[in-house]
Write an enzyme that holds these catalytic residues in place. Structure first.
Site, PDB file in Angstrom:
ATOM      1  N   ARG A 151       0.817  -1.208   0.000  1.00 34.47           N
ATOM      2  CA  ARG A 151       0.000   0.000   0.000  1.00 34.47           C
ATOM      3  C   ARG A 151       0.854   1.263   0.000  1.00 34.47           C
ATOM      4  O   ARG A 151       0.381   2.359  -0.249  1.00 34.47           O
ATOM      5  CB  ARG A 151      -0.976   0.011   1.178  1.00 34.47           C
ATOM      6  CG  ARG A 151      -2.078   1.022   0.988  1.00 34.47           C
ATOM      7  CD  ARG A 151      -3.171   1.093   2.087  1.00 34.47           C
ATOM      8  NE  ARG A 151      -3.255  -0.002   2.985  1.00 34.47           N
ATOM      9  CZ  ARG A 151      -2.743  -0.003   4.231  1.00 34.47           C
ATOM     10  NH1 ARG A 151      -2.109   1.058   4.692  1.00 34.47           N
ATOM     11  NH2 ARG A 151      -2.886  -1.064   5.004  1.00 34.47           N
ATOM     12  N   TYR A 160     -16.172  18.855 -13.501  1.00 34.46           N
ATOM     13  CA  TYR A 160     -16.525  17.453 -13.740  1.00 34.46           C
ATOM     14  C   TYR A 160     -17.621  17.041 -12.751  1.00 34.46           C
ATOM     15  O   TYR A 160     -17.525  17.339 -11.558  1.00 34.46           O
ATOM     16  CB  TYR A 160     -15.272  16.587 -13.556  1.00 34.46           C
ATOM     17  CG  TYR A 160     -15.556  15.127 -13.709  1.00 34.46           C
ATOM     18  CD1 TYR A 160     -15.864  14.594 -14.961  1.00 34.46           C
ATOM     19  CD2 TYR A 160     -15.536  14.275 -12.613  1.00 34.46           C
ATOM     20  CE1 TYR A 160     -16.150  13.253 -15.106  1.00 34.46           C
ATOM     21  CE2 TYR A 160     -15.810  12.922 -12.754  1.00 34.46           C
ATOM     22  CZ  TYR A 160     -16.123  12.417 -14.002  1.00 34.46           C
ATOM     23  OH  TYR A 160     -16.399  11.088 -14.141  1.00 34.46           O
ATOM     24  N   ASP A 174      -7.639  21.076 -12.005  1.00 25.07           N
ATOM     25  CA  ASP A 174      -7.852  19.785 -12.658  1.00 25.07           C
ATOM     26  C   ASP A 174      -7.403  19.964 -14.110  1.00 25.07           C
ATOM     27  O   ASP A 174      -8.055  20.656 -14.885  1.00 25.07           O
ATOM     28  CB  ASP A 174      -9.334  19.395 -12.566  1.00 25.07           C
ATOM     29  CG  ASP A 174      -9.620  18.024 -13.186  1.00 25.07           C
ATOM     30  OD1 ASP A 174      -8.867  17.609 -14.101  1.00 25.07           O
ATOM     31  OD2 ASP A 174     -10.603  17.380 -12.776  1.00 25.07           O
ATOM     32  N   LYS A 186      -7.988   9.423 -18.846  1.00 24.80           N
ATOM     33  CA  LYS A 186      -8.298  10.078 -20.113  1.00 24.80           C
ATOM     34  C   LYS A 186      -7.038  10.165 -20.997  1.00 24.80           C
ATOM     35  O   LYS A 186      -6.526   9.145 -21.404  1.00 24.80           O
ATOM     36  CB  LYS A 186      -8.932  11.444 -19.833  1.00 24.80           C
ATOM     37  CG  LYS A 186     -10.001  11.409 -18.715  1.00 24.80           C
ATOM     38  CD  LYS A 186     -11.276  10.704 -19.112  1.00 24.80           C
ATOM     39  CE  LYS A 186     -12.218  10.434 -17.942  1.00 24.80           C
ATOM     40  NZ  LYS A 186     -12.628  11.587 -17.163  1.00 24.80           N
TER      41      LYS A 186
HETATM   42  C1  LIG Z   1     -13.077  11.747 -15.812  1.00 27.46           C
HETATM   43  C2  LIG Z   1     -12.719  12.977 -15.067  1.00 27.46           C
HETATM   44  C3  LIG Z   1     -12.502  12.936 -13.676  1.00 27.46           C
HETATM   45  C4  LIG Z   1     -12.701  11.685 -12.852  1.00 27.46           C
HETATM   46  O1  LIG Z   1     -11.741  10.717 -13.144  1.00 27.46           O
HETATM   47  P1  LIG Z   1     -11.989   9.125 -13.021  1.00 27.46           P
HETATM   48  O2  LIG Z   1     -10.679   8.593 -13.452  1.00 27.46           O
HETATM   49  O3  LIG Z   1     -13.139   8.777 -13.904  1.00 27.46           O
HETATM   50  O4  LIG Z   1     -12.290   8.873 -11.580  1.00 27.46           O
HETATM   51  C5  LIG Z   1     -12.119  14.129 -13.051  1.00 27.46           C
HETATM   52  N1  LIG Z   1     -11.967  15.275 -13.739  1.00 27.46           N
HETATM   53  C6  LIG Z   1     -12.184  15.343 -15.072  1.00 27.46           C
HETATM   54  C7  LIG Z   1     -12.018  16.643 -15.780  1.00 27.46           C
HETATM   55  C8  LIG Z   1     -12.566  14.208 -15.781  1.00 27.46           C
HETATM   56  O5  LIG Z   1     -12.794  14.280 -17.102  1.00 27.46           O
END
Ligand SMILES: *Cc1c(COP(=O)(O)O)cnc(C)c1O
Length: 355
Positions: free
Chosen positions: A46, A97, A168, A193
């Site tokens: 962990r 998001y 983000d 992504k």
């Molecule tokens: C998809 C996304 C998230 C969340 O990420 P996960 O990997 O699906 O938990 C957060 N911020 C943005 C801008 C996203 O597109």
């Protein structure tokens, strides 16, 4: 670690490799281990894994900070929001998001924090909201409205209030925007992504230059265990190796599609921040036309998520949690790296059918 003078494409290819000595593998081997022999730095599964470290060196190198990987983007979001003290105020874009907005709402409902959602294009309102805040969350461009924030002005107001500033950076990636270089405290990623880029991994990351913050966030990951799998980290790093090539190609495709979509009578609005490969379009004939479009194509896949090599799209308001300020007929398009003529042909045929 690669030399810091390397440019981003070189960092993407070279960071997080084993030392170049005879018989050394090119890639850090996958280590399936829940525990390690006592007396070293890691001790338990962990707390660390060689594949996480390799991924963290590469993404940290691209963002210009120290990186921690997480089980998902939302695990990273949760860890950052946990920095906020009991009852303190968080400011965030209303079009962040939806999972981030969901976490903020949940924390607020339980009395944990106070949230103020802002229109991120209204810089004066954002600056005013910073007063008394502990943490100012930014997402730029936003998802799926593709609004761009004046990060520098909002950062100054947030810092004047003594708040952390978080960006983000999932949509822009460190190849289009490096918030830490402009004195933002923390960058968050859904590595699910563009970073991974092949629609086969869920992973998240946090990057910071502040050693104290890094230690607090690492301690939280150690305690809570929102850690990525070993194979996921390996795959995410393999994806990151080609991020610059994929993003350049997807962005070129997106820019060409924007030009053509703007001319099409079935489309009343095209949103694109001028960089990146996400486009949002609004269908002139409303939500029904948008739903029809996403079911009529052969190449474009009707699916949520984004940032993969394949082109996908969806009408965002098909999700109940999507705010009513997002147009009902808005289709978010994640442009992939296929041939742009094939992408356009498929799209145009479906759009022509609507008019
Ligand atoms: C998809 C996304 C998230 C969340 O990420 P996960 O990997 O699906 O938990 C957060 N911020 C943005 C801008 C996203 O597109």
């Amino acid at each position: 670690m690669p030399e810091s003078s390397f440019r981003p494409a070189t960092v993407a290819v070279t960071a997080g490799r084993p030392d170049l000595v005879p018989d050394s593998p090119f890639n850090v081997p996958i280590t399936m281990a829940s525990t390690y022999v006592a007396g070293g730095d890691v001790e338990y599964g962990r707390y660390g894994n060689p594949s996480w470290t390799a991924f963290e060196e590469a993404l940290g190198g691209l963002e210009g900070g120290r990186c921690l990987s997480f089980a998902s983007g939302l695990a990273a979001v949760d860890t950052v929001l946990d920095l906020v003290g009991q009852g303190c105020k968080v400011v965030a874009p209303r079009h962040s998001y939806n999972g981030t907005v969901g976490q903020l709402a949940d924390l607020e409902a339980r009395g944990r924090i106070v949230t103020e959602l802002v229109d991120v294009t209204d810089t004066a309102a954002c600056v005013a909201a910073c007063e008394g805040a502990s943490l100012v969350w930014l997402e730029s461009p936003t998802n799926p409205a593709l609004e761009v924030a004046d990060i520098a002005t909002i950062r100054d107001a947030a810092h004047a209030a003594g708040a952390y500033v978080v960006v983000d950076n999932t949509f822009a990636t460190p190849l289009r925007q490096k918030p830490l270089e402009t004195d933002v405290d923390i960058v968050v990623h859904s590595a699910t992504k563009y970073i991974s880029g092949h629609s086969d991994v869920l992973m998240g990351a946090i990057v910071t230059r502040d050693d104290e913050l890094f230690d607090v966030l690492k301690k939280r990951r150690d305690l809570v265990g929102a850690i990525p799998g070993t194979l996921e980290a390996f795959l995410a790093l393999r994806g990151l190796r080609t991020l610059h090539v994929r993003l350049d190609r997807a962005e070129q495709n997106a820019q060409e599609l924007v030009r053509r979509l703007e001319e099409h009578p079935a489309v009343s609005e095209v949103r694109h921040p001028g960089f990146g490969a996400i486009i949002s379009i609004v269908l002139a004939q409303g939500a029904m036309a948008a739903d029809l479009l996403t079911h009529k194509t052969k190449l474009w896949v009707h699916a949520t998520s984004l940032g993969g090599v394949e082109s996908t799209f969806e009408r965002r308001r098909r999700w109940k949690v999507e705010p009513a300020t997002i147009p009902d007929a808005l289709v978010r398009m994640s442009v992939g790296i296929e041939d742009v003529e094939d992408l356009w042909e498929d799209l145009r045929t479906a759009l022509d059918d609507l008019t």
